[in-house]
Design a protein around this motif. Structure first.
Motif, short mmCIF file in Angstrom:
data_model
loop_
_atom_site.label_atom_id
_atom_site.label_comp_id
_atom_site.label_asym_id
_atom_site.label_seq_id
_atom_site.Cartn_x
_atom_site.Cartn_y
_atom_site.Cartn_z
N SER A 1 0.84 -1.21 0.00
CA SER A 1 0.00 0.00 0.00
C SER A 1 0.87 1.25 0.00
O SER A 1 0.50 2.27 -0.58
CB SER A 1 -0.95 0.01 1.21
N LEU B 1 1.76 1.74 -3.62
CA LEU B 1 0.62 2.01 -4.51
C LEU B 1 -0.12 3.29 -4.17
O LEU B 1 -0.93 3.77 -4.96
CB LEU B 1 -0.36 0.83 -4.47
N GLY B 2 0.11 3.82 -2.98
CA GLY B 2 -0.60 5.03 -2.60
C GLY B 2 -2.09 4.78 -2.40
O GLY B 2 -2.91 5.63 -2.70
N LEU B 3 -2.41 3.60 -1.91
CA LEU B 3 -3.81 3.30 -1.57
C LEU B 3 -3.93 3.30 -0.06
O LEU B 3 -3.08 2.74 0.64
CB LEU B 3 -4.22 1.94 -2.14
N ARG C 1 -1.19 -4.75 -6.90
CA ARG C 1 -0.29 -3.99 -7.78
C ARG C 1 -0.89 -3.82 -9.18
O ARG C 1 -0.52 -2.91 -9.91
CB ARG C 1 1.07 -4.68 -7.89
N TYR D 1 -3.88 -3.02 -9.69
CA TYR D 1 -4.99 -2.08 -9.52
C TYR D 1 -6.29 -2.64 -10.09
O TYR D 1 -7.22 -1.90 -10.38
CB TYR D 1 -4.70 -0.72 -10.18
N ASP D 2 -6.36 -3.95 -10.27
CA ASP D 2 -7.59 -4.57 -10.77
C ASP D 2 -8.51 -4.81 -9.58
O ASP D 2 -8.19 -5.59 -8.68
CB ASP D 2 -7.25 -5.89 -11.47
N PRO D 3 -9.67 -4.14 -9.56
CA PRO D 3 -10.54 -4.23 -8.38
C PRO D 3 -11.12 -5.62 -8.12
O PRO D 3 -11.78 -5.80 -7.11
CB PRO D 3 -11.67 -3.23 -8.68
N LYS E 1 -17.01 -3.21 -10.69
CA LYS E 1 -15.61 -3.66 -10.69
C LYS E 1 -14.84 -3.09 -11.88
O LYS E 1 -13.61 -3.05 -11.84
CB LYS E 1 -15.56 -5.19 -10.72
N GLU E 2 -15.53 -2.68 -12.92
CA GLU E 2 -14.85 -2.13 -14.10
C GLU E 2 -14.71 -0.62 -13.92
O GLU E 2 -15.37 0.17 -14.59
CB GLU E 2 -15.65 -2.44 -15.37
N CYS E 3 -13.84 -0.25 -13.00
CA CYS E 3 -13.70 1.16 -12.65
C CYS E 3 -12.39 1.34 -11.89
O CYS E 3 -11.58 0.42 -11.82
CB CYS E 3 -14.89 1.60 -11.79
N GLU E 4 -12.19 2.52 -11.35
CA GLU E 4 -11.01 2.79 -10.55
C GLU E 4 -11.08 1.95 -9.26
O GLU E 4 -12.16 1.68 -8.75
CB GLU E 4 -10.95 4.27 -10.16
N ALA F 1 -10.47 2.71 -6.18
CA ALA F 1 -11.12 3.37 -5.05
C ALA F 1 -12.64 3.44 -5.22
O ALA F 1 -13.36 3.55 -4.24
CB ALA F 1 -10.55 4.78 -4.86
N GLN F 2 -13.10 3.40 -6.46
CA GLN F 2 -14.53 3.46 -6.73
C GLN F 2 -15.19 2.10 -6.62
O GLN F 2 -16.41 2.00 -6.56
CB GLN F 2 -14.78 3.97 -8.16
N ARG G 1 -5.44 1.53 -14.91
CA ARG G 1 -6.67 0.89 -15.39
C ARG G 1 -6.85 1.20 -16.87
O ARG G 1 -7.21 0.32 -17.65
CB ARG G 1 -7.88 1.38 -14.60
N THR H 1 -2.58 9.32 -4.46
CA THR H 1 -1.35 9.44 -3.69
C THR H 1 -0.32 8.44 -4.20
O THR H 1 0.54 7.99 -3.46
CB THR H 1 -1.61 9.22 -2.19
N HIS H 2 -0.44 8.10 -5.47
CA HIS H 2 0.44 7.07 -6.03
C HIS H 2 1.69 7.67 -6.69
O HIS H 2 2.74 7.66 -6.09
CB HIS H 2 -0.37 6.22 -7.03
N ARG I 1 6.79 9.82 -3.96
CA ARG I 1 6.95 8.44 -4.43
C ARG I 1 7.68 8.40 -5.77
O ARG I 1 8.64 7.68 -5.95
CB ARG I 1 5.58 7.76 -4.53
#
Lengths: 462, 360
Positions: free
Chosen positions: A210, A213-215, A282, A284-286, A327-330, A332-333, B113, B131-132, B180
């Motif tokens: 994390s 990745l900045g999550l 890593r 970023y696939d939700p 799931k087909e989105c960012e 965080a969304q 994505r 924040t990446h 980063r």
């Protein structure tokens, strides 16, 4: 598919020839009139019913008690675009389940006798598995006021598991009261352990990955601190606590300590937490976004060891189907959650049995006997003996298959195992003696007697 | 290089290639006619889900100097604010024939994505995600540092890395995509990085990063720093208890007048002071520091356009697109003849200049 009316008597007798019972010696099972009528090395024609029975050659297959999921999201009522009781229970039957506990976070929330009875009826109308509604602990899952736990317990749904799953009962007084109150009807509070302030906006496990990745991080301590508090509360009030989806090595240590002190606590782990790690984020696939989040490999190893040694009692899928747009989105969304009903058996075989940590007898304990005991599901998780209810599955442990979410029965396409080759395949599922799955494909549902659609809980007649 | 998503996975070869190309692009910026025909007929979309006028106009200037058609798509007031998904937005841009998407997004990983899905086939440039990372910011910072470092060494910038340069980055590392991207890129270029921050504003797991970590800015300065980069700190962080007050923050972690004077007393006469902007004067940096001759703040802005030109150029007319490359080299050669400070050998063709980089 056969006309449902032809199945009004739930079609006849089946003779399972030469199945390895719980992974042991090969024996025959005669299933008739909803029960295991006979078990023996070579059931011959003089045994009543053998002659008329449909024979299933089960050489090389393992016979197990039907699996019982303590943690399923069927989404109905309210989110029928994600899953219905019909589609979710089809997935369950194909995955080897004969009972599922439907979590309370539907819309409306299952916090009244009316909603849990509706879910019960939907489950019986579908007829693929026993659907056991879970009742919400608090009204609307809002964490402020106890829901009518007693009314749900006394309803036709006979609720024994109460959970605000998805949200933690974080108020310590409310949690204490809930634990105390459910003692009146032998209930259990299933806690989603997540300290809310420590996880505001959390997206994934807080750690090395994390940071890169900045999550926003979901720290292990947010789970562990709630579990520590809850086992102490359960001890203090002498009640029964179930911990949903344990995900960290630290939680395992706390539960082990609590059990050693005699606290009446049970714990669950999901198939995905037994295998996957936060490294997958890593991408970023939700599809890898879930709550609690995927943790580190050290956590995975600790969870496997805990399931093997009994510190963790059960495997619960936390089957959480979502429409594709969620799931087909960012990242965080995206919605949190993964499907699991149709992959659980294979993932447990891969992570626990093929690693040598467990045998099929242990598998039966963690997927059937123990979850049935936690949920007080009386006719499930029983021994495969003559006279017992015929909730039985046949598994081909040598099978290998590649996960293709588009071919699943669940409406959810959010399987984190997509594209992976998994071992083990459910060949047949018998629910109350009726084959809901045959040759690895859906057969027909069990047909409840008309009066049972409005009657009491499974295994009981009013 | 198909996309520019992060510096974490940017190779030394590609990093140097971008920086060297940016040197050539900088020469274009010094000409009277600041324009190359390299991306004529190509469409660059600036897709901004977050307000950032500075970054957006920098990319816009870069694309226009390369003769690309530029479309600015601000998510606010658009279909996005009406609930359109990233997928639909991306597919819409694809249908309109975007060749490159420069995306700024509040969600970490949004550019990944776009690049990883089949929603759109365009080259994706990350202009800052959550924040990446903010790779072009790190590249312009490195470009600025490299010019300074080369000047001190008396050697040309082109082809050089940052080996031996001591860089301190101070501020809100936890929430900083700039920090980063800088940590990864500076590691790749061989600099020695020290992060300075209150412990609350460092991510759990920072100990695995390829840099040193300090809670003490004065001690870090005393050990010697060649570039001091201050990060923007939001005063509102105080409300979430990341630090007690903005004054306490400034005293302990701000680059104030005392610390500016300390550079002199420590004999660090060549140390530069950097800031990605926008600055909070009086919070993380004092006015005197921001305006001192050591400050590279405006040079960073200027270099941003060159670096973004280089990124767009390499992604859109890189090794696979000979006609455009030829167009640039013809023009760049002409400019080299006209401009005294453009190294002619490098300007001849950006694609043929970097064969020696593998030795780094």
């Amino acid at each position: 598919m056969a006309d449902q009316h032809q199945n009004a008597d739930n079609s006849g007798a089946h003779l399972i020839r030469g199945a390895s019972i719980l992974g042991g010696a090969a024996e025959d099972l005669l299933i008739r009139d909803g029960v295991i009528a006979a078990r023996g090395r070579h059931l011959d024609a003089d045994v009543a019913g053998v002659r008329e029975a449909t024979v299933i050659d089960a050489a090389g297959l393992v016979a197990l008690p039907g699996m019982v999921d303590i943690h399923t999201h069927l989404r109905e009522p309210g989110r029928e675009d994600a899953e219905t009781v019909e589609t979710g229970t089809r997935a369950a039957a194909l995955g080897g389940y004969t009972a599922v506990h439907a979590m309370a976070n539907s819309t409306p929330v299952a916090d009244t006798a009316g909603v849990v009875e509706q879910v019960l009826t939907l489950g019986r109308t579908a007829g693929w598995v026993d659907v056991r509604p879970v009742g919400a602990v608090t009204v609307g899952l809002a964490g402020e006021q106890l829901a009518e736990l007693g009314a749900m317990a006394d309803s036709r749904a006979h609720v024994r598991v109460f959970s605000d799953d998805g949200i933690c009962v974080h108020d310590p007084v409310l949690m204490r009261r809930a634990l105390e109150y459910v003692k009146a009807f032998d209930g259990v509070v299933a806690q989603h352990a997540q300290e809310p302030r420590l996880t505001a906006g959390a997206q994934m496990n807080e750690g090395e990955v994390s940071a890169v990745l900045g999550l926003a991080g979901w720290p292990a301590v947010a789970e562990e601190s709630i579990i520590a508090r809850d086992v102490l509360l359960a001890q203090h009030v002498g009640s029964r606590l179930h911990v949903c989806h344990v995900s960290t090595a630290g939680s395992v240590e706390i539960i082990r300590w609590a059990k050693s002190r005699g606290v009446n606590v049970t714990a669950e782990v999901t198939p995905h937490h037994l295998w996957l790690t936060d490294e997958l984020a890593r991408s970023y696939d939700p599809v890898y976004k879930v709550n609690p989040p995927l943790r580190t490999d050290a956590d995975v190893q600790a969870l496997r060891a805990a399931l093997a040694d009994g510190t963790i009692d059960v495997v619960g899928t936390d089957h959480a189907p979502h429409p594709s747009e969620h799931k087909e989105c960012e990242w965080a969304q995206a919605a949190m959650g993964m499907t699991g009903l149709e992959t659980a058996l294979s993932v447990v075989q891969h992570t626990m049995i093929e690693t040598g940590l467990m045998g099929w007898e242990d598998f039966a304990r963690v997927t059937s006997t123990a979850p049935a005991a936690i949920g007080r599901v009386q006719d499930q998780g029983r021994p495969l003996e003559a006279g017992e209810p015929a909730n039985v599955i046949l598994v081909d442990p040598a099978a290998r298959w590649t996960v293709d979410p588009s071919k699943m029965a669940t409406m959810g396409r959010n399987s984190p195992f997509a594209g992976r080759e998994l071992p083990g395949k459910v060949v047949a599922t018998f629910f109350k003696g009726h084959p809901t799955v045959l040759d690895g494909k859906l057969n027909t549902p069990y047909r409840w007697p008309v009066d049972a659609l409005d009657a009491g809980p499974a295994g009981r007649r009013p | 290089m198909r996309h520019l998503l992060s510096t974490e996975d940017l190779s030394l070869h590609n990093a140097i290639r971008i920086l060297d190309t940016a040197e050539e692009m900088a020469a274009v910026g010094e000409r009277e006619v600041k324009k190359l025909p390299a991306l004529r007929g190509r469409t660059v979309v600036n897709l901004f889900f977050e307000d950032s006028t500075r970054t957006r106009i920098s990319f816009e200037a870069a694309a226009k100097r390369l003769s690309a058609d530029v479309i600015n798509f601000a998510a606010k007031g658009s279909s996005v604010s009406k609930g359109e998904s990233l997928k639909d937005t991306a597919q819409t841009l694809a249908a309109m024939g975007a060749d490159a998407v420069v995306i700024r997004h509040w969600a970490s990983g949004a550019p990944h994505r776009l690049a990883a899905t089949d929603w759109i086939d365009a080259a994706v440039i990350n202009a800052g995600d959550g924040t990446h990372e903010h790779p072009t910011q790190a590249l312009l910072d490195a470009f600025t540092m490299r010019r300074h470092w080369s000047k001190l060494a008396g050697t040309p910038s082109a082809g050089a890395d940052l080996k031996g340069m001591r860089v301190a980055i101070a501020g809100d590392v936890l929430h900083s995509r700039v920090a980063r991207s800088n940590v990864w890129l500076l590691r790749t270029l061989g600099a020695e990085v020290t992060l300075v921050a209150p412990p609350t504003l460092l991510p759990i797991g920072v100990e695995k990063w390829p840099c040193a970590v300090s809670f003490d800015l004065d001690e870090t300065l005393a050990q010697g720093v060649d570039a001091m980069m201050m990060l923007r700190v939001q005063g509102e962080r105080m409300n979430a208890s990341f630090f007690p007050t903005t004054r306490e923050y400034s005293r302990r972690w701000g680059f104030d007048d005392n610390r500016l004077r300390a550079l002199d007393s420590l004999g660090l006469k060549d140390t530069i002071i950097m800031h990605p902007g926008p600055m909070n004067r009086g919070l993380e940096i004092s006015a005197a520091a921001a305006d001192s001759p050591r400050s590279t703040v405006l040079a960073q802005v200027r270099n941003g356009v060159s670096v973004r030109m280089a990124a767009l150029y390499l992604l859109l007319s890189g090794e696979n697109r000979e006609p455009a490359a030829a167009a640039v080299s013809a023009s760049a050669a002409a400019s080299a003849a006209a401009s005294s400070d453009a190294p002619a050998a490098h300007a001849a063709n950006p694609n043929l200049t970097y064969s020696h980089q593998e030795s780094h």
